[in-house]
Design an enzyme around this catalytic site. Structure first.
Site, short mmCIF file in Angstrom:
data_model
loop_
_atom_site.label_atom_id
_atom_site.label_comp_id
_atom_site.label_asym_id
_atom_site.label_seq_id
_atom_site.Cartn_x
_atom_site.Cartn_y
_atom_site.Cartn_z
N LYS A 116 0.81 -1.21 0.00
CA LYS A 116 0.00 0.00 0.00
C LYS A 116 0.84 1.27 0.00
O LYS A 116 0.44 2.29 -0.55
CB LYS A 116 -0.96 -0.01 1.19
CG LYS A 116 -2.04 -1.07 1.08
CD LYS A 116 -3.06 -0.95 2.18
CE LYS A 116 -4.17 -1.99 2.03
NZ LYS A 116 -5.20 -1.88 3.07
N GLY A 164 -8.40 -5.97 4.23
CA GLY A 164 -9.49 -6.58 4.96
C GLY A 164 -9.60 -6.15 6.40
O GLY A 164 -10.22 -6.84 7.22
N ARG A 291 -7.18 -7.50 -9.24
CA ARG A 291 -7.93 -8.74 -9.51
C ARG A 291 -9.39 -8.39 -9.75
O ARG A 291 -9.81 -7.25 -9.62
CB ARG A 291 -7.82 -9.69 -8.32
CG ARG A 291 -8.28 -9.04 -7.01
CD ARG A 291 -8.46 -10.02 -5.89
NE ARG A 291 -8.64 -9.39 -4.59
CZ ARG A 291 -9.75 -8.86 -4.15
NH1 ARG A 291 -10.82 -8.84 -4.92
NH2 ARG A 291 -9.82 -8.32 -2.94
N VAL A 294 -15.35 -9.12 -5.81
CA VAL A 294 -16.62 -9.79 -5.51
C VAL A 294 -17.78 -9.01 -6.14
O VAL A 294 -18.70 -9.59 -6.73
CB VAL A 294 -16.82 -9.93 -3.99
CG1 VAL A 294 -18.23 -10.39 -3.66
CG2 VAL A 294 -15.79 -10.89 -3.39
#
Length: 447
Positions: A116, A164, A291, A294
């Protein structure tokens, strides 16, 4: 075009990728642990290979086993899906070193954006606004105190290699900084094997806005609008919607075009998502996910574009074949993440599905690998279904969502369906007046 793709994942996302491949005339190989022998993606794939016991470390994270499965089945390419090895630069390198195409970005881009601090520095140099904070990892508590006082409390201490919500702590005053700093480093070390942390200004009431992006190998990049992912619990997304009810046309055009230009400037290929905090009319870059997300489903619903199909196409070297002006945004979409968890305690609820009925109708989409009699294993993430609805307006979308949540039946286990019903009934959610702290505040009230 590829003839055969190995899907290095499980559950609903593996099934989603399988469906896109089959519609493109591509054969699929499912890999699975012994716990997933009866999974839907295994049943539907053209071929399947067992790659290990239930533990993810010994199966879905077992790189040699996955590469061996690709070799023995004659796959052309490997799709990493979401989670597991999807953002593992070493895996991406090894896939290509063994002669397979990796359906994702380059290992260098995964590596740069996976850290990050490096990601923040990279995009800052290209003109993206970032949250005020340290320029890199904070080496000591003394340095942390100097930076925190310079930007002002409260501050957020975050794991450099994290995500997360792990390795993330808030220090609201100088007196709480030491404990927050030590806890964040400890969590980061345990979760990521890297205890480096950095410091950012803590924003009080931000929205979480992300931009869906796609680049090809020829320098082209487009965006598919923004998603509002502000309904979160412990930094985990619960409900997402597109477009955001918080942005006006000028703001969404500004941040979409800026994110696309930045992504093109680094030569990015494949799908990716730039995430921002938005407060008081200002955007602040926080990270880029290299990526599929969801919540890619809601971007598909408002654009009519199959992002997994596009992801596979650009991995073959094909150009996009369209520009930003060709992408049309229509209506509103909302996704509810349905987990196998108790809706109040959030304790995991693996077990056998005893009675299953999915809602249907115009504008309703269910991404799930569930079926009646399926036994949800206890070894993996608790996400079991994504309920996605689309309407011509946000109000129509909300009414449709209310109806579908009432229809959805998943028997035999606890699920978070009741939580979603509670959320969408709140006047502040109906009005679109929420931020990233809203859900936890609602739950704390107990109403």
């Amino acid at each position: 075009m590829f003839e055969k793709v190995l899907i290095a994942n499980r559950g609903e996302i593996a099934l989603r990728i399988h469906r896109a491949c089959r519609e493109m005339g591509i054969q699929t190989v499912a890999v699975h642990s012994t716990a997933d022998a009866d999974a839907m993606h295994v049943r539907l794939a053209d071929e399947s290979v067992c790659i290990g016991p239930p533990s993810a470390r010994d199966s879905y994270l077992n790189i040699p086993a996955i590469l061996s499965a690709a070799t023995i089945t004659g796959a052309d390419a490997i799709h990493p899906g979401i989670g597991f090895l999807a953002e593992n630069a070493q895996f991406a390198e090894m896939v290509e070193e063994h002669g397979f195409a990796f359906i994702g970005p380059t290992a260098d881009h995964i590596r740069i954006m996976g850290d990050k601090v490096t990601a923040k520095s990279t995009v800052k140099n290209l003109g993206l606004p970032v949250v005020p904070g340290s320029d890199g990892p904070v080496a000591s508590l003394d340095e942390a105190e100097v930076i925190a006082r310079s930007i002002g409390f409260p501050v957020l201490i975050k794991a450099a290699a994290g995500g997360g919500g792990k390795g993330m702590k808030v220090a609201r005053s100088p007196e709480t900084l030491r404990e927050a700093y030590q806890l964040a480093r400890g969590e980061a070390r345990a979760a990521f094997g890297n205890d480096e942390v950095y410091i950012e200004k803590y924003l009080g009431h931000p929205r979480h806005i992300e931009i869906q992006l796609l680049g090809d190998m020829h320098g082209n990049c487009v965006h598919f609008g923004e998603r509002d992912c502000s309904v979160q619990r412990r930094h985990q997304k619960v409900i997402e919607e597109a477009p955001s009810p918080a942005l006006n046309a000028e703001q969404r055009s500004f941040i979409g075009d800026l994110a696309a230009r930045t992504t093109a400037a680094i030569g990015y290929r494949g799908v990716g998502t730039m995430e921002f905090l938005f407060e008081d009319g200002q955007f602040y870059f926080i990270e880029m996910n290299t990526r599929l997300q969801v919540e890619h489903t809601i971007s598909e619903m408002i654009t009519g574009i199959d992002l997994v199909r596009e992801q596979i196409r650009v991995a073959t070297g094909a150009p996009l074949g369209y520009g930003q002006a060709d992408i049309r945004f229509e209506g509103h979409a909302i996704e509810c993440r349905i987990n196998a968890e108790h809706p109040e305690t959030f304790l995991p609820s693996p077990g056998r599905i005893d009675g299953y009925h999915a809602p249907g109708g115009l504008g309703v989409r269910i991404d799930s690998a569930l079926y009646d009699g399926y036994r949800i294993p206890p070894h993996y993430d608790s996400l079991i279904a994504k309920l996605v609805v689309h309407g011509s307006t946000r109000n129509e979308c909300l009414m449709r969502l209310r109806r579908t949540l009432e229809e959805y039946v998943i028997g035999g286990i606890d699920t978070t369906l009741p939580l979603h019903q509670r959320i969408i009934a709140q006047p502040s959610f109906i009005d679109g007046a929420y931020d990233i702290h809203w859900l936890e505040q609602l739950m704390a009230k107990g109403s």
